[in-house]
Design a protein around this motif. Structure first.
Motif, PDB file in Angstrom:
ATOM      1  N   ASN A 196       9.358   3.041   5.108  1.00 49.84           N
ATOM      2  CA  ASN A 196       9.158   1.599   5.005  1.00 49.84           C
ATOM      3  C   ASN A 196       9.250   0.921   6.366  1.00 49.84           C
ATOM      4  N   ARG A 197      10.007   1.508   7.283  1.00 45.46           N
ATOM      5  CA  ARG A 197      10.126   0.947   8.637  1.00 45.46           C
ATOM      6  C   ARG A 197       9.088   1.526   9.582  1.00 45.46           C
ATOM      7  N   ALA A 240       7.693  13.461   3.399  1.00 46.79           N
ATOM      8  CA  ALA A 240       7.837  14.212   4.654  1.00 46.79           C
ATOM      9  C   ALA A 240       6.479  14.486   5.278  1.00 46.79           C
ATOM     10  N   ARG A 241       5.505  14.878   4.445  1.00 43.07           N
ATOM     11  CA  ARG A 241       4.176  15.159   4.991  1.00 43.07           C
ATOM     12  C   ARG A 241       3.490  13.881   5.444  1.00 43.07           C
ATOM     13  N   LEU A 242       3.651  12.799   4.696  1.00 46.09           N
ATOM     14  CA  LEU A 242       3.017  11.536   5.076  1.00 46.09           C
ATOM     15  C   LEU A 242       3.552  11.039   6.412  1.00 46.09           C
ATOM     16  N   LEU A 243       4.848  11.159   6.629  1.00 52.32           N
ATOM     17  CA  LEU A 243       5.423  10.760   7.909  1.00 52.32           C
ATOM     18  C   LEU A 243       4.948  11.675   9.025  1.00 52.32           C
ATOM     19  N   LEU A 296       0.822  -1.207   0.000  1.00 50.55           N
ATOM     20  CA  LEU A 296       0.000   0.000   0.000  1.00 50.55           C
ATOM     21  C   LEU A 296       0.857   1.257   0.000  1.00 50.55           C
ATOM     22  N   LEU A 297       1.921   1.252   0.805  1.00 50.49           N
ATOM     23  CA  LEU A 297       2.802   2.412   0.888  1.00 50.49           C
ATOM     24  C   LEU A 297       3.456   2.702  -0.458  1.00 50.49           C
ATOM     25  N   PHE A 298       4.055   1.679  -1.058  1.00 52.78           N
ATOM     26  CA  PHE A 298       4.726   1.892  -2.335  1.00 52.78           C
ATOM     27  C   PHE A 298       3.717   2.188  -3.446  1.00 52.78           C
ATOM     28  N   THR A 356      16.139   8.516   1.399  1.00 53.57           N
ATOM     29  CA  THR A 356      16.304   8.319   2.838  1.00 53.57           C
ATOM     30  C   THR A 356      14.959   8.256   3.544  1.00 53.57           C
ATOM     31  N   LEU A 357      14.057   9.165   3.190  1.00 49.55           N
ATOM     32  CA  LEU A 357      12.734   9.158   3.820  1.00 49.55           C
ATOM     33  C   LEU A 357      11.917   7.943   3.403  1.00 49.55           C
ATOM     34  N   LEU A 358      12.102   7.463   2.189  1.00 47.69           N
ATOM     35  CA  LEU A 358      11.364   6.271   1.753  1.00 47.69           C
ATOM     36  C   LEU A 358      11.798   5.051   2.561  1.00 47.69           C
TER      37      LEU A 358
END
Length: 428
Positions: free
Chosen positions: A412-413, A338-341, A296-298, A406-408
Motif C-alpha cells: 500500500n505504501r 511477494a511476486r507483485l512487489l 486498483l491495488l486492493f 505485512t506485505l499488503l
C-alpha cells in the motif's frame, strides 16, 4: 550551490549554452520575465552615458530549476518523457511541497519543465516504441496466457500420476511431477505480467534463498499437515490413522489450487499494472496518483483471492479432500503480494517476509518434536493448543496470514508511488 561551476556544461555568461537557451525558452512559455537581460541593458546604458552608474547593478536571478537539473543531470538526459523524470524525482524524495519551492504546483509540472529544458542533439523527442498491431498483440497475449496455464496443467498431471501409481513408481512420478511443475512455473515467470523483464533496478538488496523459502512454504502445504498431525499424536513414525505401513498423508489440493492460480495471478497483475500506467499519465500530483492507484491495488488483490478461493473449493471436491481455505488462501495471498512487489522493483521486503513465514512454520514443527523430549513438554503447549482449538491448518494460516498482512501494508505504501510504475513499456 557549491560545486556547480565544476560541472562540464556548455556556455558562459557572455555566450549562453544550450542549458541557458532552453531555460529562457521554458521561462518565456511560462510567462516568467527573463531577468538575465538586465545586465547587458545596464552595460549599454553605462557606455552611452560615458561611465558606470553609481547605483547597484541588478544581477540575474538564481535559477533553482537549473540547479536541480544539475543535481539530477543523468536522470534528465536518459529520460524518454517527463513521467520518467517525475518518478525519478519522487524516488529521490522530491514531493509536491518541494516542487512549490521551484515555482511549480506539483512534481509533474516540475518534471515537464526539466524535460523541456534538457539539451538534446535533435529538436524532436526520441521516438516512442510503436505499439504492436492488434493481431500481434493478441498473439502475444495468447502465448502469455498459455504459459500461465502451464504450471496448473503440469501439476494436475502430476497429481493424477500420484493417484494411479504405488510404491517405487509413485516416488518416480512424484519426482518427475515436481520437476515438471518447477520448470513450468519458471517458464511462466519469465514472460508476461509476473516477469521482471524490462523492469528497472530493484529497490533494496534482494535476499538470497527466497526461492528456497518459497519451496519450503509450498512443500509445507503438501506435507506439513500430515507431519504436524503425526508429531502431535506421538511422533513422525505414527500416522494419524494408526496405520504405520500406509502411505504418507499428502494434501495436494492446496498445491494444485496454487498452481492453477498462476493464471488469475497474472491477469490480476496485468490489470493493476496497466491501470496504474494509465493513471500515471493522467495524474497531476503524487497524492492524486496514490489515491487513484490504491483502489486498483486492493481490487486486483481481491480479484485474485476470489479466484483462488474458487479453485481451492473445486480442487478439494475433485480430490475428495476437505477444503483448507485458511492455509491455502493465506499462502496464495502471500505469494501473490511477494511476486507483485518483486515485479515492481521491491525485492528486499518480500524476501524478508517469506523467510519469516517459513521460519515460523519450521519453528512450530520443531517445538512439537522438541516437546517429546523428557522435561521439554512445555515447548509443545502453544502449538498443541492451537491445533486443538483451530485444527492443523491454523499453523500455516497464522504464519502466512501475518506475513501477507505485512506485505499488503508495505504494498500500500510502495505500489502507490509513481516510481514503482516508471518502467519500460511491455506488450503484456
Amino acid at each position: 550551490m557549491s560545486g556547480l561551476g565544476e560541472l562540464d556544461l556548455p556556455g558562459t555568461p557572455d555566450s549562453p549554452g544550450a542549458w541557458d537557451e532552453r531555460s529562457r525558452e521554458a521561462m518565456r512559455e511560462r510567462g516568467i520575465p527573463d531577468e538575465s537581460a538586465a545586465v547587458p541593458v545596464a552595460r549599454e546604458a553605462d557606455s552611452a552615458s560615458g561611465g558606470p552608474r553609481r547605483g547597484p547593478v541588478r544581477r540575474a536571478a538564481a535559477d533553482p530549476v537549473k540547479a536541480l537539473m544539475h543535481r539530477h543531470r543523468e536522470l534528465c538526459q536518459r529520460a524518454v518523457d517527463a513521467l520518467e523524470i517525475a518518478a525519478g524525482l519522487e524516488a529521490h524524495g522530491v514531493t509536491d511541497r518541494t516542487a512549490a519551492r521551484f515555482r511549480h504546483r506539483d512534481v509533474f509540472s516540475l518534471a515537464e519543465e526539466m524535460y523541456a529544458r534538457v539539451p538534446r542533439e535533435a529538436k524532436t523527442p526520441p521516438p516512442r516504441p510503436v505499439p504492436p498491431a492488434a493481431p500481434v498483440a493478441r498473439a502475444r497475449w495468447a502465448v502469455v496466457t498459455l504459459l500461465t496455464l502451464l504450471p496448473g496443467a503440469l501439476c494436475a498431471a502430476a497429481v493424477a500420476a500420484l493417484r494411479i501409481t504405488d510404491g517405487q513408481a509413485r516416488l518416480i512420478a512424484a519426482a518427475a511431477g515436481t520437476l515438471a511443475v518447477v520448470l513450468g512455473l519458471r517458464t511462466a515467470l519469465k514472460r508476461g505480467p509476473l516477469s521482471r523483464a524490462g523492469r528497472g533496478t530493484p529497490v533494496g538488496r534482494p535476499r538470497h534463498g527466497t526461492a528456497a523459502w518459497t519451496c519450503w512454504l509450498v512443500g509445507y502445504a503438501l506435507l506439513g499437515d500430515g507431519l504436524l498431525a503425526a508429531a502431535v499424536v506421538g511422533g513422525p513414525d505414527t500416522l494419524p490413522t494408526g496405520d504405520t505401513d500406509g502411505p504418507w498423508p499428502l494434501t495436494p489440493a492446496p498445491v494444485l489450487a496454487l498452481a492453477l492460480g498462476c493464471a488469475p495471478a497474472a491477469w490480476s497483475a496485468h490489470l493493476f499494472a496497466s491501470g496504474a500506467r494509465r493513471r500515471l499519465a493522467a495524474s497531476r500530483g503524487l497524492e492524486e496518483f496514490a489515491a487513484s492507484v490504491r483502489p486498483l491495488l486492493f481490487g486486483a488483490f481481491g480479484l485474485f483471492l476470489g479466484a483462488l478461493a474458487a479453485l481451492v473449493a473445486l480442487c478439494g471436491i475433485a480430490l475428495g479432500e476437505p477444503a483448507a481455505h485458511a492455509g491455502a488462501l493465506t499462502l496464495g495471498a502471500l505469494l501473490f503480494l511477494a511476486r507483485l512487489l518483486t515485479v515492481h522493483g521491491s525485492t528486499h521486503a518480500p524476501g524478508l517476509v517469506l523467510t519469516a513465514a517459513a521460519s515460523a512454520e519450521g519453528l512450530a514443527l520443531a517445538t512439537v518434536f522438541a516437546g517429546r523430549l523428557p522435561g521439554c513438554g512445555v515447548l509443545a503447549v502453544p502449538v498443541d493448543t492451537l491445533v486443538t482449538a483451530w485444527g492443523l491448518s491454523a499453523v500455516p494460516a497464522l504464519a502466512c496470514g501475518a506475513a501477507a498482512l505485512t506485505l499488503l501494508i508495505h504494498a500500500n505504501r510502495t505500489l502507490t508511488r509513481a516510481s514503482a510504475h516508471a518502467t519500460a513499456e511491455r506488450p503484456c
